[in-house]
Design an enzyme around this catalytic site. Structure first.
Site, PDB file in Angstrom:
ATOM      1  N   THR A  33       0.838  -1.205   0.000  1.00 48.62           N
ATOM      2  CA  THR A  33       0.000   0.000   0.000  1.00 48.62           C
ATOM      3  C   THR A  33       0.870   1.251   0.000  1.00 48.62           C
ATOM      4  OG1 THR A  33      -0.178  -0.154   2.413  1.00 48.62           O
ATOM      5  CG2 THR A  33      -1.992  -1.049   1.118  1.00 48.62           C
ATOM      6  N   HIS A 126      -0.031 -16.161  -3.978  1.00 43.85           N
ATOM      7  CA  HIS A 126      -1.247 -15.797  -4.713  1.00 43.85           C
ATOM      8  C   HIS A 126      -0.963 -15.492  -6.175  1.00 43.85           C
ATOM      9  CE1 HIS A 126      -3.299 -14.565  -0.656  1.00 43.85           C
ATOM     10  NE2 HIS A 126      -3.051 -15.847  -0.751  1.00 43.85           N
ATOM     11  N   CYS A 134      -3.254 -20.018 -18.388  1.00 43.05           N
ATOM     12  CA  CYS A 134      -4.450 -20.729 -18.806  1.00 43.05           C
ATOM     13  C   CYS A 134      -5.049 -21.433 -17.596  1.00 43.05           C
ATOM     14  CB  CYS A 134      -4.099 -21.747 -19.892  1.00 43.05           C
ATOM     15  SG  CYS A 134      -5.489 -22.823 -20.336  1.00 43.05           S
TER      16      CYS A 134
END
Length: 254
Positions: A33, A126, A134
């Site tokens: 952030t 992640h 794909c």
């Protein structure tokens, strides 16, 4: 209970880090952030107005895939403009000093690598927004070329090899974390001699369980996060400050 000053907290953390030679850092949205990338679980989250897309919806609903590419256009520009901040650079410095075993990150922005951490030492739980993948065969390809196809009017891009749907190589809600990355993350957590949490709320599994692997071996736990976490009570040092302010100071004290 005695409340420590920030200087005392820094001193305690630095003393623990001085004794460590295999530090593992788990980083979350809070470290990025400060580089201008929104925290999707923060008070200003875009998810408050537009709920996050699930993996199941992406696979089964053409309109969900169109929504995905529209929302990704805004986020991709923010990620592309982001640069590593002082916290990223501090972790890279720990690696240069050969006391960092590895970085496990919940972020997909690639800023750890940009800061100087070796790619093989960064586990992206992640995924990464810097490649396309794909959903069927897993083949990686250029995300910039794929975005150009979308911008040129392609509505529902599919894999040229198998016909599976294409998206960025990041994890959507309801999509499993890749087994290889999770296994490596667990290995690092079991091998470290200090576990450092930076900018993570420790609310999202499986990342949230990783500090516990270290705690089972009585390894010191340091948490640097603006908000309280579920493991604050178990940590040796907890500093509720911005990572970009704290990590450079800690590294300088070593």
């Amino acid at each position: 209970m005695t409340t420590l000053t920030l200087q005392q907290q820094l001193q305690d953390a630095a003393e623990l880090m001085q004794q460590a030679s295999n530090i593992v850092a788990l980083t979350g949205a809070g470290i990025s952030t400060e580089s201008g990338i929104p925290d999707f679980r923060g008070p200003d989250s875009p998810w408050l107005t537009a709920p996050p897309l699930s993996y199941q919806d992406f696979i089964h609903k053409p309109e969900a895939r169109q929504q995905y590419w529209q929302s990704r256009r805004n986020l991709s520009s923010q990620v592309a403009a982001a640069r590593p901040n002082e916290a990223h650079l501090a972790l890279a410095e720990l690696e240069r000093r050969q006391v960092l075993l590895g970085v496990i990150t919940q972020n997909f922005d690639g800023l750890h690598q940009d800061a100087g951490n070796q790619p093989q030492g960064v586990i992206e739980l992640h995924g990464t927004s810097r490649a396309a993948a794909c959903t069927l065969c897993g083949a990686r390809s250029s995300i910039s070329e794929l975005q150009q196809r979308i911008d040129a009017g392609e509505i529902d891009p599919q894999c040229s090899s198998c016909g599976g749907f294409l998206k960025s190589a990041t994890i959507l809600f309801g999509q499993r974390v890749p087994e290889a990355e999770l296994a490596r993350a667990k290995e690092l957590s079991a091998a470290c001699d200090l576990f450092l949490v930076v900018g993570s709320s420790l609310k999202v599994m499986p990342a949230a369980m990783l500090p516990g692997i270290a705690l089972q071996r009585n390894v010191p736990l340091i948490i640097v996060n603006l908000q309280p976490t579920s493991l604050d009570a178990a940590a040796d040092v907890v500093i509720h400050e911005q990572a970009g302010h704290i990590l450079p100071v800690l590294v300088a004290m070593l």
